[in-house]
Design a protein around this motif. Structure first.
Motif, PDB file in Angstrom:
ATOM      1  N   ASP A 132       0.719  -1.570   0.276  1.00 38.50           N
ATOM      2  CA  ASP A 132       0.140   0.141  -0.156  1.00 38.50           C
ATOM      3  C   ASP A 132       1.197   1.592  -0.547  1.00 38.50           C
ATOM      4  OD1 ASP A 132      -2.555  -1.633  -0.430  1.00 38.50           O
ATOM      5  OD2 ASP A 132      -2.723  -1.209   1.951  1.00 38.50           O
ATOM      6  N   TYR A 133       2.175   1.275   0.172  1.00 41.25           N
ATOM      7  CA  TYR A 133       3.188   2.382   0.521  1.00 41.25           C
ATOM      8  C   TYR A 133       3.913   2.329  -0.968  1.00 41.25           C
ATOM      9  CZ  TYR A 133       1.777   3.527   5.516  1.00 41.25           C
ATOM     10  OH  TYR A 133       1.704   3.884   5.973  1.00 41.25           O
ATOM     11  N   ARG A 134       4.257   0.805  -1.560  1.00 44.46           N
ATOM     12  CA  ARG A 134       4.887   0.506  -2.214  1.00 44.46           C
ATOM     13  C   ARG A 134       4.389   1.244  -3.566  1.00 44.46           C
ATOM     14  NH1 ARG A 134       5.809  -5.121  -3.957  1.00 44.46           N
ATOM     15  NH2 ARG A 134       5.883  -4.777  -1.630  1.00 44.46           N
ATOM     16  N   ALA A 135       3.612   0.947  -4.222  1.00 43.63           N
ATOM     17  CA  ALA A 135       3.135   1.597  -5.143  1.00 43.63           C
ATOM     18  C   ALA A 135       2.680   2.988  -4.961  1.00 43.63           C
ATOM     19  CB  ALA A 135       1.765   0.780  -4.981  1.00 43.63           C
ATOM     20  N   PRO A 136       2.383   4.187  -4.379  1.00 45.00           N
ATOM     21  CA  PRO A 136       2.038   5.212  -4.311  1.00 45.00           C
ATOM     22  C   PRO A 136       3.916   5.968  -4.637  1.00 45.00           C
ATOM     23  CG  PRO A 136       1.533   4.961  -1.652  1.00 45.00           C
ATOM     24  CD  PRO A 136       1.824   4.113  -2.889  1.00 45.00           C
ATOM     25  N   LEU A 137       4.374   5.549  -4.421  1.00 43.43           N
ATOM     26  CA  LEU A 137       6.001   5.862  -3.875  1.00 43.43           C
ATOM     27  C   LEU A 137       6.060   5.654  -5.987  1.00 43.43           C
ATOM     28  CD1 LEU A 137       8.332   6.967  -2.879  1.00 43.43           C
ATOM     29  CD2 LEU A 137       9.182   4.617  -1.897  1.00 43.43           C
ATOM     30  N   VAL A 150      -2.054   9.983  -8.856  1.00 43.90           N
ATOM     31  CA  VAL A 150      -1.252   8.789  -7.969  1.00 43.90           C
ATOM     32  C   VAL A 150      -2.745   8.447  -7.488  1.00 43.90           C
ATOM     33  CG1 VAL A 150      -0.890   7.970  -5.506  1.00 43.90           C
ATOM     34  CG2 VAL A 150       0.977   8.678  -8.060  1.00 43.90           C
ATOM     35  N   ALA A 151      -3.391   9.067  -6.851  1.00 46.82           N
ATOM     36  CA  ALA A 151      -5.012   9.074  -5.571  1.00 46.82           C
ATOM     37  C   ALA A 151      -6.099   9.126  -7.302  1.00 46.82           C
ATOM     38  CB  ALA A 151      -5.577  10.477  -5.604  1.00 46.82           C
ATOM     39  N   GLY A 159      -5.864  13.724  -0.386  1.00 48.95           N
ATOM     40  CA  GLY A 159      -5.207  13.575   0.405  1.00 48.95           C
ATOM     41  C   GLY A 159      -4.497  13.028   1.668  1.00 48.95           C
ATOM     42  N   ALA A 160      -5.775  11.834   1.466  1.00 53.59           N
ATOM     43  CA  ALA A 160      -4.780  10.192   1.960  1.00 53.59           C
ATOM     44  C   ALA A 160      -3.754   9.612   0.657  1.00 53.59           C
ATOM     45  CB  ALA A 160      -6.122   9.522   1.012  1.00 53.59           C
ATOM     46  N   ALA A 161      -3.735   9.763  -0.379  1.00 59.63           N
ATOM     47  CA  ALA A 161      -2.970  10.078  -1.517  1.00 59.63           C
ATOM     48  C   ALA A 161      -0.789  10.269  -0.707  1.00 59.63           C
ATOM     49  CB  ALA A 161      -3.019  10.028  -2.334  1.00 59.63           C
ATOM     50  N   ARG A 162      -1.431  11.379  -0.604  1.00 62.92           N
ATOM     51  CA  ARG A 162       0.066  12.480  -0.099  1.00 62.92           C
ATOM     52  C   ARG A 162      -0.112  12.191   1.001  1.00 62.92           C
ATOM     53  NH1 ARG A 162       0.932  16.973  -3.346  1.00 62.92           N
ATOM     54  NH2 ARG A 162      -1.330  17.674  -3.566  1.00 62.92           N
ATOM     55  N   LEU A 165       2.110   8.698  -0.061  1.00 68.19           N
ATOM     56  CA  LEU A 165       3.479   8.655  -0.423  1.00 68.19           C
ATOM     57  C   LEU A 165       3.902   9.319   0.525  1.00 68.19           C
ATOM     58  CD1 LEU A 165       5.179   9.041  -2.999  1.00 68.19           C
ATOM     59  CD2 LEU A 165       4.286  11.294  -3.213  1.00 68.19           C
ATOM     60  N   HIS A 166       3.832  10.540   1.607  1.00 67.63           N
ATOM     61  CA  HIS A 166       4.410  10.940   2.313  1.00 67.63           C
ATOM     62  C   HIS A 166       5.341  10.142   3.448  1.00 67.63           C
ATOM     63  CE1 HIS A 166       6.457  13.155   5.700  1.00 67.63           C
ATOM     64  NE2 HIS A 166       5.679  12.872   6.872  1.00 67.63           N
ATOM     65  N   ARG A 167       4.281   9.320   3.589  1.00 64.00           N
ATOM     66  CA  ARG A 167       4.939   7.751   4.429  1.00 64.00           C
ATOM     67  C   ARG A 167       6.010   6.898   4.074  1.00 64.00           C
ATOM     68  NH1 ARG A 167      -1.182   6.784   7.092  1.00 64.00           N
ATOM     69  NH2 ARG A 167      -1.036   8.730   8.789  1.00 64.00           N
ATOM     70  N   ALA A 168       4.981   6.369   2.610  1.00 66.36           N
ATOM     71  CA  ALA A 168       6.344   5.692   2.250  1.00 66.36           C
ATOM     72  C   ALA A 168       7.831   6.133   1.950  1.00 66.36           C
ATOM     73  CB  ALA A 168       5.461   5.520   0.460  1.00 66.36           C
ATOM     74  N   ARG A 169       7.731   7.297   1.316  1.00 69.01           N
ATOM     75  CA  ARG A 169       9.055   8.310   1.436  1.00 69.01           C
ATOM     76  C   ARG A 169       9.870   7.980   1.962  1.00 69.01           C
ATOM     77  NH1 ARG A 169       7.147  13.473  -1.818  1.00 69.01           N
ATOM     78  NH2 ARG A 169       8.093  13.225  -3.643  1.00 69.01           N
TER      79      ARG A 169
END
Length: 182
Positions: A132-137, A150-151, A159-162, A165-169
Motif C-alpha cells: 500500500d506504500y510501495r504503489a504510490p511511491l 496517484v490518487a 489527501g490520502a494519497a499524499r 506517499l509521505h509515509r512511504a518516503r
C-alpha cells in the motif's frame, strides 16, 4: 527479438471491424502495455505473475471498453486496475519478492560496484515497504504520475494519497539509511 518487456501476444485485437470503443481499448494496450507490465513486475517481483496480471488488466479494460471514452484519465484508470490486481495477488501469496530495477542508464565502469551497491540498497528498502506504500511511491517517483493521478489510480482521495506517499518516503528513507549503515 522484441525489445519490449511485455510482448502482448496473449491479448489480440478482434478480427471484425473495430468499434470506437474497441479502438480506444486497443490504443490503451498499444500505448501502455510495456509500462503496465513494468509496474506490475515491480509490484509483484515475478515476471510470469506480472505478465498474467498485465493480461488480466487489459482484459478488464477491454471488457469495460464502453467506459473508456468517458474517462478523464484512462492511464490512471488502467493503473488502478493493475494496482488492484497486484495487491490482490500479493494478498493471496502473502509474500513478495523484488526484482532489480531495469534502467536504460548504464553506470560508468569505474562506478559499477558503487552503482550495484546503491541499487541493492534501493531494492532492499523498497521490498521493506508494504504494498500500500510501495504503489504510490512507484507511481509518483518512478512513473512520473501527478498526485491527482496517484490518487485516482489507487482510488484514494488526494489527501490520502499524499499521506501514503509521505509515509512511504519516510519509511523508505529509514530503511535505506539503516541498510546503508549495515
Amino acid at each position: 527479438m522484441s525489445h519490449h518487456l511485455y510482448d502482448g501476444a496473449a491479448v489480440a485485437a478482434p478480427a471484425a471491424i473495430p468499434s470506437e470503443a474497441e479502438e480506444l481499448a486497443t490504443h490503451l494496450f498499444e500505448r501502455y502495455a510495456n509500462e503496465i507490465f513494468a509496474y506490475l513486475l515491480r509490484m509483484v517481483g515475478d515476471r510470469e505473475t506480472a505478465q498474467d496480471l498485465a493480461q488480466d488488466a487489459f482484459l478488464a479494460a477491454y471488457r469495460a471498453r464502453d467506459q473508456i471514452a468517458r474517462l478523464d484519465n484512462p492511464r490512471a484508470w488502467l493503473y488502478r486496475i493493475a494496482t488492484n490486481l497486484a495487491l490482490n495477488a500479493l494478498k493471496r501469496r502473502r509474500r513478495f519478492a523484488w526484482l532489480p530495477w531495469h534502467s536504460e542508464e548504464r553506470p560508468d565502469k569505474g562506478n559499477l560496484a558503487e552503482e550495484v551497491g546503491r541499487q541493492t540498497l534501493i531494492e532492499t528498502a523498497l521490498v521493506a515497504l508494504p504494498p500500500d506504500y510501495r504503489a504510490p511511491l512507484l507511481l509518483y517517483a518512478h512513473h512520473g504520475f501527478r498526485m491527482s493521478e496517484v490518487a485516482e489510480a489507487l482510488n484514494l482521495s488526494e489527501g490520502a494519497a499524499r499521506m501514503r506517499l509521505h509515509r512511504a518516503r519516510t519509511l523508505f528513507r529509514q530503511v535505506y539509511r539503516k541498510e546503508d549503515r549495515a
